[in-house]
Write a protein that holds these residues in place. Structure first.
Motif, PDB file in Angstrom:
ATOM      1  N   ILE A  10       1.162  -7.486  33.836  1.00 22.52           N
ATOM      2  CA  ILE A  10       1.645  -6.463  35.008  1.00 22.52           C
ATOM      3  C   ILE A  10       2.935  -6.814  35.636  1.00 22.52           C
ATOM      4  O   ILE A  10       3.627  -5.976  35.725  1.00 22.52           O
ATOM      5  CB  ILE A  10       0.433  -6.085  35.828  1.00 22.52           C
ATOM      6  N   ARG A  11       2.973  -8.091  35.979  1.00 24.71           N
ATOM      7  CA  ARG A  11       4.010  -8.514  36.364  1.00 24.71           C
ATOM      8  C   ARG A  11       5.464  -8.366  35.622  1.00 24.71           C
ATOM      9  O   ARG A  11       6.366  -8.002  35.888  1.00 24.71           O
ATOM     10  CB  ARG A  11       3.972 -10.062  36.759  1.00 24.71           C
ATOM     11  N   LYS A  13       5.797  -6.383  33.158  1.00 24.04           N
ATOM     12  CA  LYS A  13       6.097  -5.030  32.876  1.00 24.04           C
ATOM     13  C   LYS A  13       6.621  -4.494  34.043  1.00 24.04           C
ATOM     14  O   LYS A  13       7.908  -3.587  34.063  1.00 24.04           O
ATOM     15  CB  LYS A  13       4.708  -4.189  32.739  1.00 24.04           C
ATOM     16  N   ARG A  14       6.179  -4.740  35.176  1.00 21.06           N
ATOM     17  CA  ARG A  14       6.954  -4.465  36.545  1.00 21.06           C
ATOM     18  C   ARG A  14       8.290  -4.839  36.731  1.00 21.06           C
ATOM     19  O   ARG A  14       9.287  -4.147  37.031  1.00 21.06           O
ATOM     20  CB  ARG A  14       6.080  -4.872  37.684  1.00 21.06           C
ATOM     21  N   GLU A  15       8.622  -6.117  36.433  1.00 25.67           N
ATOM     22  CA  GLU A  15       9.791  -6.754  36.295  1.00 25.67           C
ATOM     23  C   GLU A  15      10.836  -6.035  35.513  1.00 25.67           C
ATOM     24  O   GLU A  15      11.980  -5.603  35.685  1.00 25.67           O
ATOM     25  CB  GLU A  15      10.005  -8.347  36.169  1.00 25.67           C
ATOM     26  N   SER A  16      10.367  -5.675  34.269  1.00 21.88           N
ATOM     27  CA  SER A  16      11.232  -4.930  33.127  1.00 21.88           C
ATOM     28  C   SER A  16      11.547  -3.782  33.425  1.00 21.88           C
ATOM     29  O   SER A  16      12.679  -3.066  33.181  1.00 21.88           O
ATOM     30  CB  SER A  16      10.244  -4.808  31.828  1.00 21.88           C
ATOM     31  N   LEU A  17      10.648  -2.902  34.550  1.00 19.92           N
ATOM     32  CA  LEU A  17      11.101  -1.580  34.826  1.00 19.92           C
ATOM     33  C   LEU A  17      11.812  -1.708  36.285  1.00 19.92           C
ATOM     34  O   LEU A  17      12.179  -0.536  36.868  1.00 19.92           O
ATOM     35  CB  LEU A  17       9.516  -0.826  35.142  1.00 19.92           C
ATOM     36  N   LYS A  18      12.154  -2.738  36.769  1.00 19.94           N
ATOM     37  CA  LYS A  18      12.569  -3.138  38.110  1.00 19.94           C
ATOM     38  C   LYS A  18      12.202  -2.498  39.239  1.00 19.94           C
ATOM     39  O   LYS A  18      12.507  -1.813  39.975  1.00 19.94           O
ATOM     40  CB  LYS A  18      14.190  -2.584  37.982  1.00 19.94           C
ATOM     41  N   ILE A  19      10.621  -2.707  39.315  1.00 12.74           N
ATOM     42  CA  ILE A  19       9.966  -2.011  40.159  1.00 12.74           C
ATOM     43  C   ILE A  19       9.571  -3.233  41.311  1.00 12.74           C
ATOM     44  O   ILE A  19       9.004  -4.164  41.030  1.00 12.74           O
ATOM     45  CB  ILE A  19       8.665  -1.267  39.893  1.00 12.74           C
ATOM     46  N   SER A  20       9.626  -3.158  42.693  1.00  7.55           N
ATOM     47  CA  SER A  20       9.320  -4.019  43.532  1.00  7.55           C
ATOM     48  C   SER A  20       7.627  -4.079  43.684  1.00  7.55           C
ATOM     49  O   SER A  20       7.035  -3.239  43.402  1.00  7.55           O
ATOM     50  CB  SER A  20       9.895  -3.707  44.807  1.00  7.55           C
ATOM     51  N   GLN A  21       7.319  -5.327  44.058  1.00  6.36           N
ATOM     52  CA  GLN A  21       5.941  -5.520  44.367  1.00  6.36           C
ATOM     53  C   GLN A  21       5.481  -4.723  45.517  1.00  6.36           C
ATOM     54  O   GLN A  21       4.325  -3.929  45.323  1.00  6.36           O
ATOM     55  CB  GLN A  21       5.533  -7.161  44.750  1.00  6.36           C
ATOM     56  N   GLU A  39      -0.794 -10.095  40.850  1.00  8.31           N
ATOM     57  CA  GLU A  39       0.063 -10.906  39.544  1.00  8.31           C
ATOM     58  C   GLU A  39      -0.256 -12.207  39.318  1.00  8.31           C
ATOM     59  O   GLU A  39       0.407 -12.686  38.227  1.00  8.31           O
ATOM     60  CB  GLU A  39       1.566 -10.534  39.996  1.00  8.31           C
ATOM     61  N   ARG A  40      -0.586 -13.014  40.343  1.00  6.59           N
ATOM     62  CA  ARG A  40      -0.934 -14.411  40.173  1.00  6.59           C
ATOM     63  C   ARG A  40      -2.177 -14.766  39.545  1.00  6.59           C
ATOM     64  O   ARG A  40      -2.594 -16.070  39.280  1.00  6.59           O
ATOM     65  CB  ARG A  40      -0.600 -15.112  41.463  1.00  6.59           C
TER      66      ARG A  40
END
Length: 107
Positions: A10-11, A13-21, A39-40
């Motif tokens: 998930i982390r 994918k989130r980072e690849s989409l440039k979406i914040s936590q 995420e951890r």
């Protein structure tokens, strides 16, 4: 190769989409600190949270998770998954038409 855990995937994918936590945490109705634990891989996800994250990312759970893992999490058959994806598509279509309708009335 070590098996990746849900939070790590998930982390990435989130980072690849440039979406914040913070944005994902808001969708899940939790604090950023609580989401960070997901995420951890310190906190397990509920099935509904997996669906919410996938929906927010604009993908299916099968795109978010390895297929074997997704099947284990959902415990659903293909008809249940198909129904869920149709429901998600319907919600997105309604939002799109609502936005277009609002744009027309404002013009």
């Amino acid at each position: 190769m070590a098996k990746e855990e849900i939070g790590t995937i998930i982390r990435q994918k989130r980072e690849s989409l440039k979406i914040s936590q913070e944005a994902v945490a808001f969708i899940l109705n939790m604090s950023q600190a609580a989401y960070s634990k997901i995420e951890r891989n310190e906190t397990k996800l509920k099935v509904e949270q997996v669906y919410k994250i996938a929906d927010y990312f604009g993908i299916t759970i099968y795109e978010l998770l390895p297929s074997a893992l997704a099947s284990d999490i959902t415990g659903e058959n293909i008809f249940g998954l198909l129904f869920n994806y149709i429901r998600i598509a319907w919600k997105k279509t309604k939002k799109l038409f609502k936005k277009k309708n609002t744009d027309i009335h404002e013009a």
